[in-house]
Enzyme design. Structure first.
Site, PDB file in Angstrom:
ATOM      1  N   ASP A   1       0.868  -1.160   0.000  1.00  0.00           N
ATOM      2  CA  ASP A   1       0.000   0.000   0.000  1.00  0.00           C
ATOM      3  C   ASP A   1       0.918   1.227   0.000  1.00  0.00           C
ATOM      4  O   ASP A   1       2.108   1.130   0.332  1.00  0.00           O
ATOM      5  CB  ASP A   1      -0.886  -0.033   1.248  1.00  0.00           C
ATOM      6  CG  ASP A   1      -1.693   1.229   1.415  1.00  0.00           C
ATOM      7  OD1 ASP A   1      -2.412   1.606   0.476  1.00  0.00           O
ATOM      8  OD2 ASP A   1      -1.598   1.846   2.494  1.00  0.00           O
ATOM      9  N   LEU A   2       0.379   2.390  -0.316  1.00  0.00           N
ATOM     10  CA  LEU A   2       1.211   3.589  -0.386  1.00  0.00           C
ATOM     11  C   LEU A   2       0.959   4.535   0.791  1.00  0.00           C
ATOM     12  O   LEU A   2       1.806   4.704   1.669  1.00  0.00           O
ATOM     13  CB  LEU A   2       0.969   4.322  -1.713  1.00  0.00           C
ATOM     14  CG  LEU A   2       1.690   5.649  -1.895  1.00  0.00           C
ATOM     15  CD1 LEU A   2       3.191   5.511  -1.714  1.00  0.00           C
ATOM     16  CD2 LEU A   2       1.364   6.242  -3.269  1.00  0.00           C
ATOM     17  N   ASP A   3      -0.219   5.138   0.827  1.00  0.00           N
ATOM     18  CA  ASP A   3      -0.520   6.135   1.859  1.00  0.00           C
ATOM     19  C   ASP A   3      -0.582   5.490   3.233  1.00  0.00           C
ATOM     20  O   ASP A   3      -1.416   4.610   3.483  1.00  0.00           O
ATOM     21  CB  ASP A   3      -1.846   6.829   1.546  1.00  0.00           C
ATOM     22  CG  ASP A   3      -1.763   7.677   0.291  1.00  0.00           C
ATOM     23  OD1 ASP A   3      -1.354   8.838   0.406  1.00  0.00           O
ATOM     24  OD2 ASP A   3      -2.083   7.175  -0.802  1.00  0.00           O
TER      25      ASP A   3
ATOM     26  N   THR B   1      -2.431   0.902  -4.536  1.00  0.00           N
ATOM     27  CA  THR B   1      -2.900   2.073  -3.817  1.00  0.00           C
ATOM     28  C   THR B   1      -4.334   2.438  -4.173  1.00  0.00           C
ATOM     29  O   THR B   1      -4.776   2.229  -5.301  1.00  0.00           O
ATOM     30  CB  THR B   1      -1.988   3.286  -4.092  1.00  0.00           C
ATOM     31  OG1 THR B   1      -2.517   4.447  -3.435  1.00  0.00           O
ATOM     32  CG2 THR B   1      -1.868   3.573  -5.585  1.00  0.00           C
ATOM     33  N   SER B   2      -5.032   3.009  -3.198  1.00  0.00           N
ATOM     34  CA  SER B   2      -6.377   3.521  -3.443  1.00  0.00           C
ATOM     35  C   SER B   2      -6.337   4.923  -4.033  1.00  0.00           C
ATOM     36  O   SER B   2      -7.381   5.475  -4.388  1.00  0.00           O
ATOM     37  CB  SER B   2      -7.171   3.554  -2.132  1.00  0.00           C
ATOM     38  OG  SER B   2      -7.356   2.253  -1.623  1.00  0.00           O
TER      39      SER B   2
ATOM     40  N   LYS C   1     -10.378  -1.123  -2.419  1.00  0.00           N
ATOM     41  CA  LYS C   1     -10.287  -1.829  -1.146  1.00  0.00           C
ATOM     42  C   LYS C   1     -11.508  -1.468  -0.291  1.00  0.00           C
ATOM     43  O   LYS C   1     -11.952  -0.329  -0.324  1.00  0.00           O
ATOM     44  CB  LYS C   1      -9.006  -1.409  -0.414  1.00  0.00           C
ATOM     45  CG  LYS C   1      -7.728  -1.682  -1.203  1.00  0.00           C
ATOM     46  CD  LYS C   1      -6.526  -1.035  -0.520  1.00  0.00           C
ATOM     47  CE  LYS C   1      -5.265  -1.175  -1.341  1.00  0.00           C
ATOM     48  NZ  LYS C   1      -4.101  -0.494  -0.741  1.00  0.00           N
TER      49      LYS C   1
ATOM     50  N   ASP D   1      -1.587  -0.505   6.176  1.00  0.00           N
ATOM     51  CA  ASP D   1      -1.768   0.226   7.427  1.00  0.00           C
ATOM     52  C   ASP D   1      -3.222   0.356   7.847  1.00  0.00           C
ATOM     53  O   ASP D   1      -3.496   0.871   8.936  1.00  0.00           O
ATOM     54  CB  ASP D   1      -1.188   1.642   7.293  1.00  0.00           C
ATOM     55  CG  ASP D   1      -2.038   2.512   6.369  1.00  0.00           C
ATOM     56  OD1 ASP D   1      -2.589   3.515   6.839  1.00  0.00           O
ATOM     57  OD2 ASP D   1      -2.152   2.177   5.178  1.00  0.00           O
TER      58      ASP D   1
END
Length: 229
Positions: A17-19, A116-117, A149, A174
């Site tokens: 995931d990114l953020d 990523t979202s 997601k 996260d």
């Protein structure tokens, strides 16, 4: 150091995931969503903001659009992006250990991807904080999936792009929505307590404070040990 691995096989790929996982952005996102609701005279609380974490912004907004008479989801999303990218938005920064882990995996020839979202443009900009988007073999962003997601589509697409079986891949997440997506896709999942307490990430196979605690050689070697040391 947290030592992990996948039952019955070896980890062959890592999907991030990114953020909140590679780059700390939750403080920026919360500020933008707060400004959006307050600009329209609507109350904001912790429960509302938590519903946006780890999800595509348009999908989360769709659950609240009825509270904004005469406005569309796209209009509201664009307004929130304006707050996010404005000059007074607080800066993003790399999660501890993120760049070192990404570069180590790349140097060792481990296929890595971002799931990523967020929007692709947003992702490419943020990845500069951990060495750049070119370090990743694949990126799955909000534009690449029909369902965000906690639906598993993003992680399934990421594994397909890396040409790896999901049960031989590890996801790093996260947020509860991201963990649910990774597990539904069949991946082992490491939860990171950068935006949520460990209790909220209990669906992950193990939980760490940040990416400095991840020992990839152990992660890829033996049966899963859900220990945090």
């Amino acid at each position: 150091m947290t030592r992990l691995s996948i039952p019955g096989t070896a980890a062959q790929a890592a999907l991030f995931d990114l953020d909140g996982t590679l780059v700390a952005t939750e403080h920026r996102s919360r500020a933008a969503w707060t400004r959006l609701f307050e600009a329209h005279g609507l109350p904001v609380d912790e429960a509302l903001l938590a519903g946006f974490v780890g999800r595509r912004g348009d999908e989360a907004l769709a659950e609240h659009v009825h509270r904004f008479p005469g406005r569309t989801v796209q209009e509201l999303f664009n307004e929130a992006l304006g707050y996010l990218n404005g000059p007074d938005s607080p800066p993003a920064y790399a999660v501890p250990g993120a760049e070192a882990l990404v570069r180590r995996l790349r140097a060792d020839g481990v296929p890595i991807a971002v799931v990523t979202s967020g929007l692709r443009k947003h992702a490419v900009e943020l990845l500069q904080l951990v060495g750049g988007a070119d370090l990743f073999a694949a990126m799955i962003s909000a534009e690449d999936v029909r369902q965000g997601k906690p639906h598993p589509e993003g992680y399934r697409s990421g594994c397909a792009a890396l040409e790896v079986d999901p049960n031989r891949a590890v996801a790093f997440e996260d947020a509860p929505a991201g963990i649910a997506a990774a597990k539904a896709a069949g991946l082992t999942c490491v939860g990171i307590t950068t935006t949520h307490p460990a209790a909220a990430l209990r669906a992950a196979d193990t939980v760490v404070s940040d990416l400095t605690e991840v020992d990839w050689p152990s992660l890829a070697a033996g049966p899963l040990s859900p220990n945090v040391a």
